[in-house]
Scaffold this active site. Structure first.
Site, short mmCIF file in Angstrom:
data_model
loop_
_atom_site.label_atom_id
_atom_site.label_comp_id
_atom_site.label_asym_id
_atom_site.label_seq_id
_atom_site.Cartn_x
_atom_site.Cartn_y
_atom_site.Cartn_z
N ARG A 76 3.65 18.61 21.37
CA ARG A 76 3.67 19.96 21.94
C ARG A 76 4.91 20.72 21.50
O ARG A 76 6.00 20.16 21.43
CB ARG A 76 3.65 19.89 23.47
CG ARG A 76 2.35 19.39 24.07
CD ARG A 76 2.32 19.57 25.57
NE ARG A 76 3.59 19.24 26.18
CZ ARG A 76 4.47 20.12 26.65
NH1 ARG A 76 4.21 21.41 26.56
NH2 ARG A 76 5.61 19.73 27.18
N LYS A 220 -2.79 20.61 27.63
CA LYS A 220 -1.57 20.80 28.41
C LYS A 220 -1.33 22.27 28.76
O LYS A 220 -0.75 22.57 29.79
CB LYS A 220 -0.37 20.23 27.65
CG LYS A 220 -0.31 18.71 27.63
CD LYS A 220 -0.29 18.13 29.04
CE LYS A 220 -0.10 16.61 29.03
NZ LYS A 220 -0.19 16.04 30.39
N HIS A 239 0.95 15.50 37.67
CA HIS A 239 0.99 14.75 36.42
C HIS A 239 1.12 13.28 36.78
O HIS A 239 2.21 12.75 36.95
CB HIS A 239 2.17 15.23 35.57
CG HIS A 239 2.21 14.63 34.20
ND1 HIS A 239 3.36 14.21 33.60
CD2 HIS A 239 1.22 14.37 33.31
CE1 HIS A 239 3.10 13.73 32.41
NE2 HIS A 239 1.81 13.81 32.21
N SER A 257 6.76 9.00 30.39
CA SER A 257 6.38 8.11 29.29
C SER A 257 7.24 6.86 29.29
O SER A 257 8.47 6.92 29.44
CB SER A 257 6.54 8.84 27.96
OG SER A 257 6.20 8.02 26.88
N LYS A 261 2.81 3.88 33.66
CA LYS A 261 1.80 4.59 34.44
C LYS A 261 0.38 4.19 34.04
O LYS A 261 -0.45 3.87 34.89
CB LYS A 261 2.00 6.10 34.28
CG LYS A 261 1.03 6.96 35.05
CD LYS A 261 1.31 8.44 34.82
CE LYS A 261 1.08 8.83 33.39
NZ LYS A 261 1.06 10.29 33.17
N THR A 262 0.11 4.20 32.74
CA THR A 262 -1.24 3.88 32.26
C THR A 262 -1.54 2.40 32.46
O THR A 262 -2.62 2.03 32.93
CB THR A 262 -1.38 4.26 30.78
OG1 THR A 262 -1.17 5.66 30.64
CG2 THR A 262 -2.76 3.90 30.26
N ASP A 276 -3.94 10.88 33.93
CA ASP A 276 -2.90 11.81 33.51
C ASP A 276 -2.76 13.05 34.39
O ASP A 276 -1.65 13.46 34.68
CB ASP A 276 -3.15 12.24 32.06
CG ASP A 276 -1.95 12.89 31.42
OD1 ASP A 276 -0.82 12.39 31.62
OD2 ASP A 276 -2.11 13.90 30.72
N ARG A 349 -2.01 9.70 18.41
CA ARG A 349 -2.78 9.85 19.64
C ARG A 349 -4.27 9.54 19.43
O ARG A 349 -4.75 9.48 18.31
CB ARG A 349 -2.66 11.29 20.15
CG ARG A 349 -1.29 11.63 20.73
CD ARG A 349 -1.20 11.24 22.17
NE ARG A 349 0.10 11.49 22.75
CZ ARG A 349 0.36 11.36 24.05
NH1 ARG A 349 -0.58 10.97 24.87
NH2 ARG A 349 1.57 11.60 24.52
#
Length: 555
Positions: A76, A220, A239, A257, A261-262, A276, A349
């Site tokens: 981004r 985003k 988020h 990151s 989390k994932t 997410d 990604r």
């Protein structure tokens, strides 16, 4: 009047588009072939602007689409993201380094130039009608209009489609106009670079002008819109990831990151709501998306089997992964691609539908959460493995959004680097952080939700001072204990420097590690490092001006 001519009339009225042609709501297989045939732009630094950007693998349209972004946009463009500073929202939007103000007159002139560019070009635009949010009570209609079929295919993956029961679709619709072929001129257009991503709250427009063709911009940017709109309705946009246990006990996991989390939300014993972007409304939890956008760099296929299996599925998109040496991408099988190869970008990604996960909640919805988890990876090695947070602690640590990254290889950098991102997603928070913190506290109180701070970082020392990363087995045991309510009434003690309440025991965990000071051989070094981290928290709190927002300092 047909629906297609209706949408054409809408776009002419909204933008003044008169001479373009449209390809409306194509399926993913059609978009796959359109992307390969027509998506053109720059793919190498110093290269031309008419290079092929999308490629098949050896599987053809039975496998993924591989897409290459502009080399200046492999993530981004945070410094080039703006919101129009209309007078009626100037005091409402949280303008900051990654959401800059754009002057209305300059924005209107830029939008007119972009539209004139498209009309003169007489090009083709891909249109997808979608929704932001899977709950029809408040889902926001989202129309993507852009030059790249890859982006339309990405939006098809990532957002709910054909959602029934949504009211006032036409009047509530947001439209993204994404035009990579336009080149911004900073001196003329009032932006910083040759590309700009601009949110226009007055006209419900997201303008992407210039080389900002990283796929994540398309999600985003609209997530930032959701973070502006939904809190106004008393709905908390977050988020985070969320899942649901066998006892219908939902959990939210916030984390930047690298905090897990994932990984931690992917649990065979719990059903995934989303990984997410989640909404907490009066109805419970709801996924804002309908897909996943996972990092691929250094992915261990054995430890991440869901992502590994999805790599070969039709309709998915692999971003910035190079072909195998000596081969064209058309000759490569996706399972053979080197996911450790960051030669094009470290931020490789992968976009795939949510239903590629084997254990998901129906319609991306779930009940109110019983547990909130704030994840941090403390590379200084001084935070407790788990801390039990009171409501005021939650607000403080939520707006702080702390994690620490391991020091890099740069000369003179020899210790971990702290990262503070408000609400664990600062760049996307369009309103001030207290808005989200107050909503979080209110919903926690209404639903009697517990909260823990879970440290997935280092113990026994820092990342550069003899410590070791917390074992996943230990972190899982701490998380499961919290989810099961086994930490609710446990005996606790307070870490005095960081003012954190630590359990003295936890099922399946060696109690000596629960107080991090016990794991350091040099206690004085622990105290000094903890004091240094405390001061970093205090400096961030003061720098961000959180006290003026009504947040109480807790460290």
């Amino acid at each position: 009047m047909t629906f297609q001519t209706s949408f054409q009339a809408d776009l002419e009225k909204l933008f003044g588009l008169k001479t373009v042609s449209y390809k409306y709501n194509l399926g993913k297989t059609e978009l796959f072939h359109e992307a390969i045939a027509n998506d053109r732009g720059r793919v190498k630094r110093g290269g031309g602007s008419n290079e092929q950007k999308a490629f098949p693998t050896i599987l053809g349209d039975k496998g993924p689409l591989v897409y290459y972004t502009d080399p200046d946009c492999t993530g981004r463009r945070t410094k080039d993201t703006y919101a129009v500073k209309w007078p009626d929202v100037a005091d409402e939007i949280w303008f900051k380094a990654d959401l800059n103000p754009y002057q209305p007159a300059q924005y209107e002139a830029l939008l007119a130039r972009v539209v004139a560019h498209l009309n003169e070009k007489k090009g083709t635009l891909y249109v997808k009608d979608l929704f932001m949010g899977s709950d029809p009570d408040f889902a926001v209609p989202y129309r993507f209009v852009g030059e790249y079929a890859t982006h339309a295919m990405f939006c098809h993956n990532m957002f709910p489609k054909d959602l029934q029961g949504v009211k006032d679709v036409d009047s509530r619709r947001w439209t993204m106009l994404n035009v990579p072929s336009f080149v911004c001129v900073p001196e003329r257009d009032g932006c910083r670079a040759e590309a700009a991503v601009i949110v226009d709250t007055k006209n419900k427009i997201c303008l992407v002008a210039g080389r900002a063709d990283y796929c994540g911009v398309n999600k985003k940017t609209i997530f930032t819109v959701g973070n502006y709109l939904l809190p106004k309705e008393g709905r908390l946009s977050m988020h985070c990831s969320a899942n649901v246990g066998k006892n219908n006990d939902a959990a939210i996991l916030f984390g930047l990151s690298g905090t897990g989390k994932t990984t931690l939300s992917a649990d065979a014993n719990r059903r995934l709501i989303g990984d997410d972007e989640i909404i907490w409304s009066d109805n419970g939890l709801c996924n804002l998306e309908d897909g996943c956008y996972a990092k691929l760099i250094d992915l261990d296929k054995e430890n991440e089997p869901v992502i590994a299996q999805a790599l070969s599925k039709p309709g998915t998109i692999i971003e910035n992964v190079p072909p195998l040496p000596g081969k064209k991408m058309e000759e490569c099988h996706p399972d053979e691609l080197d996911l450790f190869d960051g030669s094009i970008a470290e931020n490789t990604r992968f976009s795939y539908p949510l239903d590629a996960n084997p254990n998901i909640m129906p319609n991306g919805q779930g009940p109110h959460p019983k547990t909130i988890v704030l994840l941090t990876a403390d590379a200084f090695g001084v935070l407790p493995p788990v801390s039990i947070l009171e409501p005021k602690d939650v607000m403080y640590h939520f707006v702080s959004g702390f994690t620490a990254r391991v020091a890099g290889t740069e000369v003179g950098v020899s210790e971990p680097q702290p990262t503070f991102s408000a609400c664990f997603g600062g760049p996307f928070m369009a309103q001030r952080p207290n808005v989200y913190a107050e909503l979080l506290a209110k919903k926690m109180e209404q639903n009697k939700t517990r909260c823990i701070l879970l440290n997935t970082g280092w113990s026994g020392g820092g990342a550069t001072s003899g410590g070791a990363r917390m074992k996943l087995k230990v972190t899982r045991a701490l998380l499961n204990a919290a989810l099961n309510g086994e930490l609710d009434n446990v005996e606790t003690e307070v870490q005095p420097i960081l003012n954190l309440k630590m359990p003295k025991s936890c099922p399946g965990v060696d109690s000596t590690i629960l107080n991090p000071r016990n794991t350091w051989t040099d206690k004085d070094a622990y105290d000094a490092t903890a004091t240094k981290l405390r001061d970093m928290f205090r400096d961030n709190f003061k720098k961000k001006g959180f006290a003026a927002f009504g947040i109480e300092e807790r460290i």
